[in-house]
Every structure is written in structure tokens, then in C-alpha cells.
Design a protein around this motif. Structure first.
Motif, mmCIF file in Angstrom:
data_model
loop_
_atom_site.group_PDB
_atom_site.id
_atom_site.type_symbol
_atom_site.label_atom_id
_atom_site.label_comp_id
_atom_site.label_asym_id
_atom_site.label_seq_id
_atom_site.Cartn_x
_atom_site.Cartn_y
_atom_site.Cartn_z
ATOM 1 N N LEU A 1 62.556 -43.621 23.459
ATOM 2 C CA LEU A 1 61.423 -42.741 23.181
ATOM 3 C C LEU A 1 61.824 -41.296 23.441
ATOM 4 C CD1 LEU A 1 58.279 -42.499 22.687
ATOM 5 C CD2 LEU A 1 58.032 -42.755 25.160
ATOM 6 N N GLU A 2 61.401 -40.403 22.560
ATOM 7 C CA GLU A 2 61.605 -38.972 22.765
ATOM 8 C C GLU A 2 60.229 -38.330 22.896
ATOM 9 O OE1 GLU A 2 63.985 -37.453 19.562
ATOM 10 O OE2 GLU A 2 65.752 -38.565 20.218
ATOM 11 N N VAL A 3 60.027 -37.624 23.998
ATOM 12 C CA VAL A 3 58.742 -36.994 24.284
ATOM 13 C C VAL A 3 58.950 -35.486 24.320
ATOM 14 C CG1 VAL A 3 56.847 -36.808 25.949
ATOM 15 C CG2 VAL A 3 58.041 -38.993 25.669
ATOM 16 N N GLY A 4 58.303 -34.781 23.402
ATOM 17 C CA GLY A 4 58.404 -33.325 23.394
ATOM 18 C C GLY A 4 57.741 -32.738 24.630
ATOM 19 N N ILE B 1 54.954 -37.258 35.560
ATOM 20 C CA ILE B 1 54.974 -36.434 34.362
ATOM 21 C C ILE B 1 53.925 -37.047 33.443
ATOM 22 C CG2 ILE B 1 56.411 -35.526 32.491
ATOM 23 C CD1 ILE B 1 57.473 -34.879 35.343
ATOM 24 N N GLN B 2 52.768 -36.413 33.341
ATOM 25 C CA GLN B 2 51.642 -37.004 32.624
ATOM 26 C C GLN B 2 51.524 -36.471 31.201
ATOM 27 O OE1 GLN B 2 48.883 -36.807 36.422
ATOM 28 N NE2 GLN B 2 47.965 -38.038 34.797
ATOM 29 N N THR B 3 51.401 -37.428 30.260
ATOM 30 C CA THR B 3 51.177 -37.091 28.857
ATOM 31 C C THR B 3 49.735 -37.392 28.452
ATOM 32 O OG1 THR B 3 51.973 -39.260 28.176
ATOM 33 C CG2 THR B 3 53.579 -37.468 28.213
ATOM 34 N N GLY B 4 48.962 -37.940 29.374
ATOM 35 C CA GLY B 4 47.564 -38.269 29.154
ATOM 36 C C GLY B 4 46.953 -38.713 30.469
ATOM 37 N N LYS B 5 45.646 -38.901 30.467
ATOM 38 C CA LYS B 5 44.981 -39.312 31.710
ATOM 39 C C LYS B 5 45.475 -40.673 32.189
ATOM 40 C CE LYS B 5 40.808 -36.654 31.051
ATOM 41 N NZ LYS B 5 40.510 -35.856 32.196
ATOM 42 N N MET B 6 45.844 -41.534 31.247
ATOM 43 C CA MET B 6 46.275 -42.886 31.604
ATOM 44 C C MET B 6 47.776 -43.112 31.379
ATOM 45 S SD MET B 6 43.456 -44.038 32.686
ATOM 46 C CE MET B 6 43.754 -45.771 32.903
ATOM 47 N N ASN B 7 48.500 -42.086 30.942
ATOM 48 C CA ASN B 7 49.919 -42.250 30.638
ATOM 49 C C ASN B 7 50.755 -41.276 31.455
ATOM 50 O OD1 ASN B 7 49.349 -44.147 28.547
ATOM 51 N ND2 ASN B 7 48.822 -42.438 27.222
#
Length: 181
Positions: free
Chosen positions: A113-116, A132-138
């Protein structure tokens, strides 16, 4: 600064527990739970020491509320972390991360996975982990014990790479804005 930084993470119970506690107690429900528990203790003390005649039913209700909110709830959260660590396939083998100036690369087994960096909205640091949060649940949760001597280098890169996108940073991460990784 070198172009990339690679490291592997094995999830620990302490880090996952820290993430779950930090997430729960930073939201309205967690704050309300603490206030309700403290209120239960205060009302029980009031019932015992400041009333001429103690109402046993009321006292029992206050004590039950306090016990549930201040003891049972945290124990359930600890149990949740333990169960999640034991049953989640993503915690059964190490995860390899590579920090690039453009994105965060995440590899585990055949998964890639590549996360900008622009997708990172919050970075939270506790005494046991960085999330490192990309969302409230992620979130990607990194136990600090797994970062070892590379901790400062890794955290400074994450903070610097995300700086232009202005994620929410824990106050204790601000020191890494000027660090060289």
C-alpha cells in the motif's frame, strides 16, 4: 537527509492498548465516562458522609456507576486490545514501512500500500506508541519500543513530510519539526 527510511514493526500489546485508550478517552464518550465515574464517586461520598440518613439504594447505584466507568470500562478496553492482537491477521507478522518524501509505503507479506502524506490527518504520540491516522477509525500504530534508536529520525521525517498538509499533531511531536532525520 536520505531519500528513504525503512523499518519493520511488530505490534505490541502495550502500544495497541495505548492507542485504544488514547482514542477512546479523547472522544466525547470517553470523557463522559470519566465524568460519570467521578460523579458517581462524589455522590457516593456525599451519600455516606454528608447526609443524615444514607439511602442504601442510591449509594448502591452511585457505587455501581463509579465501578463500571472507572474500573470495568478500562478493563474491557484492555481486553479488547489483547483480543485484537491475538486474532487480527495484520498483527501476526511484521509490517515493513518505508518513508519517502512523497508517500508512506506499507508492506506485509504480499500486501502493498502507498499512502500519500496528504491523507494523514492526525499524528498522535504517547509514551508507548505513535499513531499515524488517515481517518477516525484507520491508523498505522507504531510501538515506540520497535523504533529503537531510529525513533527521532523516523518521527522527524513523518512530521516534516506531512508538515505542508497540516495534520493535527500531538504537542509532544512539535519538537520533531526541526530535527534532521
Amino acid at each position: 537527509m536520505a531519500q528513504e527510511k525503512k523499518f519493520k514493526i511488530n505490534m505490541t500489546r502495550e502500544a495497541l492498548q495505548s492507542f485504544i485508550f488514547a482514542s477512546y478517552y479523547s472522544r466525547l464518550g470517553g470523557i463522559f465516562s470519566i465524568l460519570l465515574g467521578v460523579g458517581g464517586v462524589a455522590m457516593a461520598v456525599r451519600e455516606i458522609f454528608f447526609r443524615e440518613k444514607t439511602d442504601i439504594t442510591g449509594l448502591a447505584v452511585y457505587v455501581i456507576i463509579a465501578i463500571f466507568c472507572l474500573l470495568v470500562n478500562p478493563l474491557l478496553l484492555r481486553s479488547q486490545a489483547k483480543k485484537q492482537l491475538e486474532t487480527s491477521p495484520s498483527y501476526q507478522q511484521p509490517i515493513e514501512y518505508t518513508l519517502y518524501p512523497e508517500y508512506l509505503e506499507v508492506c506485509q507479506g504480499e500486501e502493498h500500500l502507498e499512502v500519500g502524506w496528504e491523507l494523514i490527518y492526525k499524528i498522535k504520540l504517547t509514551g508507548k506508541m505513535v499513531a499515524i491516522q488517515t481517518g477516525k477509525m484507520n491508523a498505522f500504530v507504531w510501538p515506540l519500543s520497535e523504533l529503537g534508536d531510529e525513533k527521532a529520525s523516523i518521527l522527524s521525517r513523518v512530521v516534516q513530510y506531512t508538515q505542508e498538509f497540516r495534520p493535527i499533531l500531538s504537542g509532544n511531536l512539535k519538537e520533531y519539526r526541526r530535527c534532521e532525520g
